[in-house]
Design a protein around this motif. Structure first.
Motif: not given
Length: 648
Positions: A34-42, A188-191, A216-222, A404-410
């Motif tokens: 199964p795919k890992g858990n992705e968490y999105f914070f802003s 939290i597999d990917t943050l 595993n963390v990525d940041i979209q700048w604000g 970032k484009k990741y797993n069909n999410n923009l």
């Protein structure tokens, strides 16, 4: 055949057919997990306590897992206690030991419960992946406990002996901490952090320290991140901006204790220039207390005014230097009538609330005084030489991007700028014109130039990028800002609230409609049927009936709302988006209370038609390419193009 140089290089890692076959078997098996858990914070905005709580609790998922595993065996109160132990193991153990609440058998029972939870949350991962997250000291013991079948009598004795040995050699506390942190890590597999780590809250530096720990963390700048990145690159307008916000929100600890920014020159300058001025328009928001650098509110107001006037001057110079920014409506110091006490905006005069400007020359209002010039240069040196700040900014660069484009999410923080007709706005520059995806790529290139271009070999590229960092903070076509203007001057000096209104870009209305989300997906070459846009930046006013899911589920607005400054507007503390193999879910945050129950309410927003496996993800595509490369290498071995050898 693929590039032989690449395959030859790959052969050093996999020197023969057997090693290739073993890796292909392993990778093929991973594709079926199964795919890992992705968490999105802003929009964390320096609220480190609430953010760290959300991370440690996996936004309420740990509590849900405890109920799933122990619901029929433990009371709600017992489940809450176990959850709190997992969130804060060191603190809870310390309290229990001081109060004498640890009875005989408590350690064995607790370790058993934690092992059962580890088994549950690790079931979707390979043993290899779990091992990599184990602490070196107890990795072997934990690995054995997780994978021992207690139904077998001999194995049961083996299992129990490991647990008893842990308690007997007095490392049970460390062992419980290790198990608790492993549970947190595996959930939290990917943050994904969708912008605005900095400003308003007390300690953005603590948030950055926490993010650096993640694998595993990525940041979209604000826009608030980019202003700090600009400050770290030496943009003096950005330096003035971050200092104005920090002094306005009483955030002195993050500056002096966190980043070692020397504020003594600013405080001395402000106290001297505004000694007789109460600076009523600049009184700080006292939302948090400083622990290490307590500044009296009266002095903080003077410091805020001093740096605000400097910011208005520097931004004015920058706007004049770059007419292509089309921000002349932000040039207001020269519109002040110093005799009448008015300012002219759009041809109309308005009374100023404050007319004490001892450092402003009416004949040349954007010129810094010699004292201000010295102060700005001193502050610039402090920002450029802050090792901890530069470390954090480099992490923002190495793990960050405009989108970032990741797993069909923009993922992007603010918006894709649109005009009133729903067309992508064109930004005209000396290098060309840019809109939509090209605009995002253009800004990312210039943000990188600002920090990494050599000021001696590429001075024009460097200076252009550094200047543009401030435009990213406040420019009308900035995807990170997403408004028509930054009305700081009006907000501070004028009674008329309507003049301080900042109008959102048309994107925020159009994106509520599915067809405009599809327009954006096509611009970024994404599947219109499967994709989602995930934004931050705009607080969701739940108290007024607003919802975070829009455009028939194509758009998620998940401004974390963690900042205390927003709580009265939103009614809650924002959202975490959770994307696991079964569904997308939102965790609705409560306002953080150190002593209260801060468990978010989690509800499913979209159930997937089938469980997603690794093979369905972007990571799966990478693995498939790797398998194909190995197949090519095996063929090269078989026909003799590359010689097999044994590992050395």
């Amino acid at each position: 055949m693929r590039d032989m140089d690449y395959l030859t290089l790959l052969s050093h890692e996999f020197p023969n057919v057997r090693s290739c076959a073993a890796e292909m078997i392993n990778l093929s098996a991973i594709l079926s997990l199964p795919k890992g858990n992705e968490y999105f914070f802003s929009d964390i905005h320096g609220e480190y306590e609430s953010f760290i709580h959300l991370i440690r609790s996996a936004s309420g998922v740990i509590r849900a897992k405890i109920e799933e595993v122990f619901g029929g065996l433990m009371s709600d109160e017992e489940q809450d206690r176990l959850a709190h132990l997992i969130y804060y193991p060191n603190e809870v153990l310390s309290v229990l030991k001081r109060s004498g609440e640890i009875a005989d058998g408590w350690y064995e029972s607790t370790i058993h419960q934690l092992v059962m939870l580890v088994r549950e949350v690790s079931s979707k991962y390979t043993r290899s992946k779990v091992r990599k997250r184990l602490p070196q000291e107890y990795g072997y013991a934990i690995d054995e406990l997780i994978h021992t079948n207690e139904a077998e009598p001999d194995k049961r004795l083996y299992y129990n002996e490991i647990v008893k040995s842990v308690a007997r050699v007095e490392v049970a506390d460390d062992f419980i901490v290790a198990l608790s942190e492993l549970i947190q890590s595996l959930l939290i597999d990917t943050l994904h952090i969708i912008g605005d780590i900095f400003d308003r809250g007390p300690r953005a530096d603590y948030v950055m320290d926490e993010l650096i720990k993640f694998q595993n963390v990525d940041i979209q700048w604000g826009n608030h991140d980019v202003s700090w990145m600009g400050a770290a690159a030496g943009n003096t307008t950005c330096i003035a901006t971050v200092l104005r916000i920090a002094t306005s929100y009483n955030s002195f600890d993050v500056l002096e204790d966190g980043y070692g920014i020397n504020l003594r020159p600013l405080s001395m300058f402000a106290d001297e220039v505004y000694k007789e001025d109460e600076c009523d328009c600049f009184k700080p928001h006292l939302l948090d207390d400083n622990k290490y650098d307590s500044v009296p509110p009266e002095l903080a107001a003077k410091m805020c005014k001093a740096i605000s006037i400097i910011e208005f001057k520097l931004s004015g110079q920058l706007i004049k230097r770059h007419p292509e920014y089309q921000m002349e409506n932000r040039l207001l110091l020269d519109k002040i009538d110093f005799e009448k006490g008015n300012v002219t905006i759009n041809g109309k005069d308005y009374k100023m609330k404050d007319m004490s400007f001892p450092t402003v020359d009416p004949s040349d209002p954007y010129k810094l005084t010699p004292q201000e010039e010295n102060l700005v240069e001193t502050l610039k040196v402090s920002f450029l030489h802050s090792r901890r700040l530069q470390k954090h900014i480099k992490f923002l660069y190495s793990h960050g991007s405009m989108y970032k484009k990741y797993n069909n999410n923009l993922l992007f923080h603010g918006c894709i700028p649109m005009d009133e007709k729903g067309e992508f706005i064109v930004l005209y520059t000396d290098e060309g014109k840019y809109s939509g995806k090209d605009l995002m790529d253009f800004f990312e290139e210039k943000i990188i130039d600002a920090y990494f271009a050599d000021e001696f070999d590429e001075p024009e590229k460097k200076s252009y990028g550094v200047d543009l960092m401030w435009y990213m903070w406040a420019g009308p076509v900035s995807p990170l800002f997403g408004k028509d203007r930054m009305a700081t001057f009006e907000h501070i000096f004028l009674e008329e609230k309507e003049l301080a209104k900042e109008n959102y870009n048309s994107y925020y209305e159009f994106s509520k409609q599915p067809e405009f989300c599809d327009k954006i997906f096509k611009e970024f070459e994404m599947d219109t049927e499967k994709s989602h846009i995930i934004n931050g930046h705009v607080p969701v006013k739940v108290a007024k009936g607003e919802k975070p899911v829009k455009a028939d589920g194509k758009l998620y607005v998940i401004d974390g709302g963690l900042s205390k400054a927003y709580h009265s507007k939103t009614g809650i503390a924002g959202y975490t988006l959770i994307f696991n193999s079964h569904h997308l879910a939102l965790a609705e945050h409560t306002k953080y209370d150190r002593k209260g129950d801060n468990t978010p309410k989690v509800y499913v927003t979209e159930t997937l038609p089938r469980r997603l496996l690794v093979k369905d993800t972007d990571k799966g595509e990478e693995i498939k390419k790797r398998i194909f490369d190995l197949e090519e290498l095996v063929e090269c071995y078989r026909i003799g193009l590359i010689k097999e050898h044994e590992r050395r």
